[in-house]
Design a protein around this motif. Structure first.
Motif, PDB file in Angstrom:
ATOM      1  N   ASN A  46       0.791  -1.228   0.000  1.00 57.96           N
ATOM      2  CA  ASN A  46       0.000   0.000   0.000  1.00 57.96           C
ATOM      3  C   ASN A  46       0.831   1.291   0.000  1.00 57.96           C
ATOM      4  O   ASN A  46       0.273   2.372   0.143  1.00 57.96           O
ATOM      5  N   SER A  47       2.149   1.169  -0.167  1.00 58.37           N
ATOM      6  CA  SER A  47       3.006   2.364  -0.135  1.00 58.37           C
ATOM      7  C   SER A  47       2.650   3.356  -1.231  1.00 58.37           C
ATOM      8  O   SER A  47       2.604   4.569  -1.003  1.00 58.37           O
ATOM      9  N   LYS A  48       2.400   2.860  -2.431  1.00 57.00           N
ATOM     10  CA  LYS A  48       2.065   3.732  -3.552  1.00 57.00           C
ATOM     11  C   LYS A  48       0.785   4.521  -3.267  1.00 57.00           C
ATOM     12  O   LYS A  48       0.721   5.737  -3.511  1.00 57.00           O
ATOM     13  N   GLU A  49      -0.241   3.826  -2.736  1.00 50.66           N
ATOM     14  CA  GLU A  49      -1.518   4.487  -2.437  1.00 50.66           C
ATOM     15  C   GLU A  49      -1.344   5.564  -1.371  1.00 50.66           C
ATOM     16  O   GLU A  49      -1.971   6.630  -1.440  1.00 50.66           O
ATOM     17  N   LEU A  50      -0.484   5.306  -0.372  1.00 51.31           N
ATOM     18  CA  LEU A  50      -0.242   6.297   0.674  1.00 51.31           C
ATOM     19  C   LEU A  50       0.418   7.549   0.106  1.00 51.31           C
ATOM     20  O   LEU A  50       0.063   8.676   0.481  1.00 51.31           O
ATOM     21  N   ILE A  51       1.366   7.369  -0.795  1.00 50.11           N
ATOM     22  CA  ILE A  51       2.028   8.523  -1.431  1.00 50.11           C
ATOM     23  C   ILE A  51       0.997   9.346  -2.214  1.00 50.11           C
ATOM     24  O   ILE A  51       0.988  10.586  -2.152  1.00 50.11           O
ATOM     25  N   GLU A  52       0.138   8.660  -2.957  1.00 52.86           N
ATOM     26  CA  GLU A  52      -0.879   9.371  -3.742  1.00 52.86           C
ATOM     27  C   GLU A  52      -1.806  10.192  -2.840  1.00 52.86           C
ATOM     28  O   GLU A  52      -2.171  11.323  -3.175  1.00 52.86           O
ATOM     29  N   LEU A  53      -2.161   9.630  -1.696  1.00 55.20           N
ATOM     30  CA  LEU A  53      -3.039  10.347  -0.771  1.00 55.20           C
ATOM     31  C   LEU A  53      -2.348  11.559  -0.160  1.00 55.20           C
ATOM     32  O   LEU A  53      -2.964  12.608   0.029  1.00 55.20           O
ATOM     33  N   ILE A  54      -1.071  11.419   0.155  1.00 56.90           N
ATOM     34  CA  ILE A  54      -0.312  12.539   0.718  1.00 56.90           C
ATOM     35  C   ILE A  54      -0.293  13.713  -0.259  1.00 56.90           C
ATOM     36  O   ILE A  54      -0.488  14.875   0.123  1.00 56.90           O
ATOM     37  N   TYR A  55      -0.072  13.425  -1.535  1.00 54.90           N
ATOM     38  CA  TYR A  55      -0.072  14.489  -2.545  1.00 54.90           C
ATOM     39  C   TYR A  55      -1.480  15.026  -2.772  1.00 54.90           C
ATOM     40  O   TYR A  55      -1.684  16.231  -2.961  1.00 54.90           O
ATOM     41  N   GLN A  56      -2.477  14.150  -2.760  1.00 58.98           N
ATOM     42  CA  GLN A  56      -3.855  14.571  -2.984  1.00 58.98           C
ATOM     43  C   GLN A  56      -4.325  15.531  -1.900  1.00 58.98           C
ATOM     44  O   GLN A  56      -4.996  16.533  -2.176  1.00 58.98           O
ATOM     45  N   PHE A  57      -3.973  15.244  -0.636  1.00 60.92           N
ATOM     46  CA  PHE A  57      -4.375  16.091   0.481  1.00 60.92           C
ATOM     47  C   PHE A  57      -3.400  17.239   0.727  1.00 60.92           C
ATOM     48  O   PHE A  57      -3.620  18.061   1.616  1.00 60.92           O
ATOM     49  N   ASN A  58      -2.294  17.261  -0.037  1.00 56.06           N
ATOM     50  CA  ASN A  58      -1.265  18.287   0.138  1.00 56.06           C
ATOM     51  C   ASN A  58      -0.761  18.329   1.575  1.00 56.06           C
ATOM     52  O   ASN A  58      -0.646  19.402   2.199  1.00 56.06           O
ATOM     53  N   LEU A  59      -0.466  17.160   2.121  1.00 54.78           N
ATOM     54  CA  LEU A  59      -0.022  17.051   3.506  1.00 54.78           C
ATOM     55  C   LEU A  59       1.486  17.265   3.614  1.00 54.78           C
ATOM     56  O   LEU A  59       2.240  16.796   2.762  1.00 54.78           O
ATOM     57  N   PRO A  60       1.944  17.979   4.639  1.00 56.94           N
ATOM     58  CA  PRO A  60       3.389  18.208   4.818  1.00 56.94           C
ATOM     59  C   PRO A  60       4.078  16.985   5.452  1.00 56.94           C
ATOM     60  O   PRO A  60       4.709  17.079   6.495  1.00 56.94           O
TER      61      PRO A  60
END
Length: 314
Positions: free
Chosen positions: A51-65
């Motif tokens: 699930n690493s790829k999905e987590l990265i996508e979510l971080i960018y989607q939410f613009n999380l620092p």
């Protein structure tokens, strides 16, 4: 953003609030300030984790620092099956929380409840419990849904009684409509995804709207888009309001993807709250209402929603 913090403050200043509302808003403001004051967050992921790829996508989607560091020795903080197994920081899995929602619902009715389960959900069927009524567990082991439903609801017994009565006076024409059993009011289904779509119509054919039909969350896993949910219309399913809204707006994706999205989103939010030093919070998470506490695991409540065309069609 800082603008969101201003909105919270404006509500506190300008609206008439009850004591409980004011208390909740002040806690929200305090938690929000803690999150904004911390500029950088970090999580360690194993590059080979599913699930690493999905987590990265979510971080960018939410613009999380959030900064990601790769560590091949890092154990999988997210299990491969995020629905069946609980993830780090949460008290139980989506499956177990769904069962809790179903149990809470059937406890409202003192009438006996019928539980239909496939072999792979036999251990989960044992977790269906009621303090108010009797539970009848029935293993689904047939390929003919109509015959199974007729036998289960007592239709075949009703037909046999009619035949016996008719044989007493074969010359008399009698009107007959088979009646389903009346001792139960609710039917819970723990089935494989593909079995729901045939079991529900078979039960309705013989029982009509006489029963309240409750689906396990597995009913959602095999659906490719929101339109297929119409096969479950008027039945009840554990699903968060956040996800039902998201399914409504982005319906042409598999429902299982939405569920996985929800689990991973809530885990990321848990990491933010912990690293910001937030002590407690109640949040409308992607998978349900989450009761967060820094010193223990997250408890989650999933609402039981009635499936309707209005809920999932745009």
């Amino acid at each position: 953003s800082e603008n969101d913090l201003k909105i919270i403050q404006n509500i506190i200043n300008n609206q008439k609030l009850s004591q409980s509302e004011l208390r909740d808003l002040k806690l929200l403001k305090k938690n929000y300030q803690k999150i904004l004051q911390k500029n950088k967050y970090q999580i360690k992921l194993n590059p080979h984790q599913e699930n690493s790829k999905e987590l990265i996508e979510l971080i960018y989607q939410f613009n999380l620092p959030i900064r990601i560091s790769w560590d091949e020795n890092q154990s999988n903080v997210i299990p491969d099956n995020v629905l069946l197994k609980k993830i780090e920081g949460f008290c139980s899995s989506i499956y177990d929380d769904s069962i809790s929602s179903i149990n809470k619902e059937i406890n409202k009715n003192p009438s006996p409840t019928l539980v239909i389960y496939s072999d792979q959900y036999s251990s989960i069927a044992k977790k269906i419990k009621s303090i108010n009524s009797k539970i009848y567990n029935i293993n689904y082991d047939s390929s003919n849904f109509q015959e199974f439903a007729a036998k289960l609801l007592g239709i075949d017994l009703s037909e046999n009684r009619f035949k016996k009565i008719s044989n007493l006076n074969p010359n008399q024409v009698m009107n007959f409509r088979p009646r389903s059993r009346s001792d139960i009011k609710q039917i819970v289904m723990l089935l494989k995804p593909q079995e729901f779509r045939e079991m529900i119509p078979a039960l309705r054919y013989h029982g009509g709207n006489k029963f309240k039909y409750i689906n396990f969350i597995s009913s959602l896993e095999g659906l490719n888009n929101s339109l297929q949910l119409l096969d479950y219309e008027d039945s009840h399913t554990p699903i968060s309001f956040f996800l039902s809204n998201k399914i409504q707006n982005e319906g042409m994706r598999s429902i299982e993807d939405f569920l996985k999205y929800g689990v991973l989103s809530d885990w990321l939010l848990d990491q933010v709250l912990k690293q910001a030093g937030v002590k407690s919070a109640i949040k409308n998470g992607a998978t349900g209402v989450i009761f967060y506490d820094l010193n223990t695991c997250n408890r989650r409540e999933i609402p039981l929603q009635k499936i309707s065309s209005a809920l999932f069609s745009t």
